[in-house]
Enzyme design. Structure first.
Site, PDB file in Angstrom:
ATOM      1  N   CYS A 291      28.910  46.584  38.098  1.00  0.00           N
ATOM      2  CA  CYS A 291      28.541  47.971  37.887  1.00  0.00           C
ATOM      3  C   CYS A 291      29.380  48.760  36.950  1.00  0.00           C
ATOM      4  CB  CYS A 291      28.554  49.030  38.951  1.00  0.00           C
ATOM      5  SG  CYS A 291      29.911  49.024  40.092  1.00  0.00           S
TER       6      CYS A 291
ATOM      7  N   ARG B 222      22.731  53.633  30.786  1.00  0.00           N
ATOM      8  CA  ARG B 222      24.195  53.154  30.346  1.00  0.00           C
ATOM      9  C   ARG B 222      24.048  51.678  30.526  1.00  0.00           C
ATOM     10  NH1 ARG B 222      28.390  54.293  34.613  1.00  0.00           N
ATOM     11  NH2 ARG B 222      29.732  53.257  32.998  1.00  0.00           N
TER      12      ARG B 222
END
Length: 276
Positions: A235, A177
């Site tokens: 994040c 990701r």
């Protein structure tokens, strides 16, 4: 107070009759109701359920991320409703490697609650009895006063850092990701330019945190001469970043900060650059 507590230490505290508020923080980003359902089926006796969406997040505007922090006023009201006083020992746990428990740990620490710990290993480490009757929170007798979040970095500072490069941004998402691959949660893939990647699961050995000495070694190797105070954690939505913050605290590397909006806030503005 150490940020982690073992299952044996927790059981001793419970058996001693000391005032402790157990917070079950189980959650699943892809199935938001599953954590509460799991709690209702079985939990550590006496624990209350603390929900990421309902308790540990504020109102979403479409531009402030998937799990924006509640305002200090709203968070103070939630703490009062959950029965947290300044003297309450709060122990948070989950079954997802302490990710969601870490979010609660950070939110309490950042608003001045000193007596908070995370159950190392989470529910997997618990060998004591389990309960099946959900417990309703017992509200605190006196309203908790709002306090601003200490150690919070806002998006404008992260944007400015693109030019100054005075701070190091650590992204806690999985490596794929981070590199813009297999993105399933946010509409745009990639990462904040200049950020470095430290997947939160690298802090764990099975479901428990690595020893403090190993965490210290890992982060020193990652950061080199960069001081903890020069680090901002992020994040996808400000949750797993708290895991890295907790791991650095366990390692004795205190002073880093949280960019709570994280990638989901960053990518909501097309004027902000994206790196893959």
């Amino acid at each position: 107070m150490t940020p982690l507590i073992t299952a044996n230490q927790l059981e001793e505290i419970i058996n001693s009759g000391e005032d402790v508020l157990l917070c079950d923080c189980r959650f699943d980003l892809t199935d938001p109701e599953s954590g509460k359902k799991a709690y209702e089926e079985s939990h550590i006796p006496g624990a209350i359920y603390v929900d990421l969406d309902r308790d540990m997040s504020g109102n979403k505007t479409g531009s402030n991320g998937r799990h924006p922090l509640p305002s200090p006023e709203a968070w103070a009201q939630t703490k009062t409703r959950l029965g947290m006083t300044s003297n309450t020992l709060v122990v948070a746990y989950d079954k997802q490697g302490s990710v969601y428990a870490s979010r609660l740990w950070w939110m309490l620490k950042a608003t001045g609650h000193a007596k908070v710990q995370v159950l190392d290993g989470g529910l997997d480490a618990w060998n004591g009895p389990m309960g099946t009757v959900p417990r309703k929170p017992n509200p605190a007798p006196q309203a908790i006063e709002p306090r601003t979040y200490v150690g919070l970095a806002l998006v404008d500072e992260v944007v400015a850092n693109l030019q100054t490069k005075k701070l190091t941004v650590i992204d806690a998402r999985a490596n794929d990701r981070f590199h813009g691959q297999n993105e399933t949660l946010d509409p745009i893939a990639g990462h904040i330019p200049g950020a470095i990647n430290h997947f939160f699961k690298g802090n764990l050995s099975a479901t428990a945190f690595k020893p403090a000495e190993q965490l210290f070694k890992d982060f020193v190797e990652l950061l080199g001469p960069v001081k903890p105070a020069e680090v901002i954690h992020q994040c996808g939505s400000g949750v797993t970043a708290c895991h890295n913050l907790l791991a650095m605290e366990v390692a004795g590397l205190k002073g880093s900060r949280l960019y709570a909006g994280s990638w989901s806030e960053w990518c909501a503005d097309p004027s902000r650059p994206v790196e893959t």
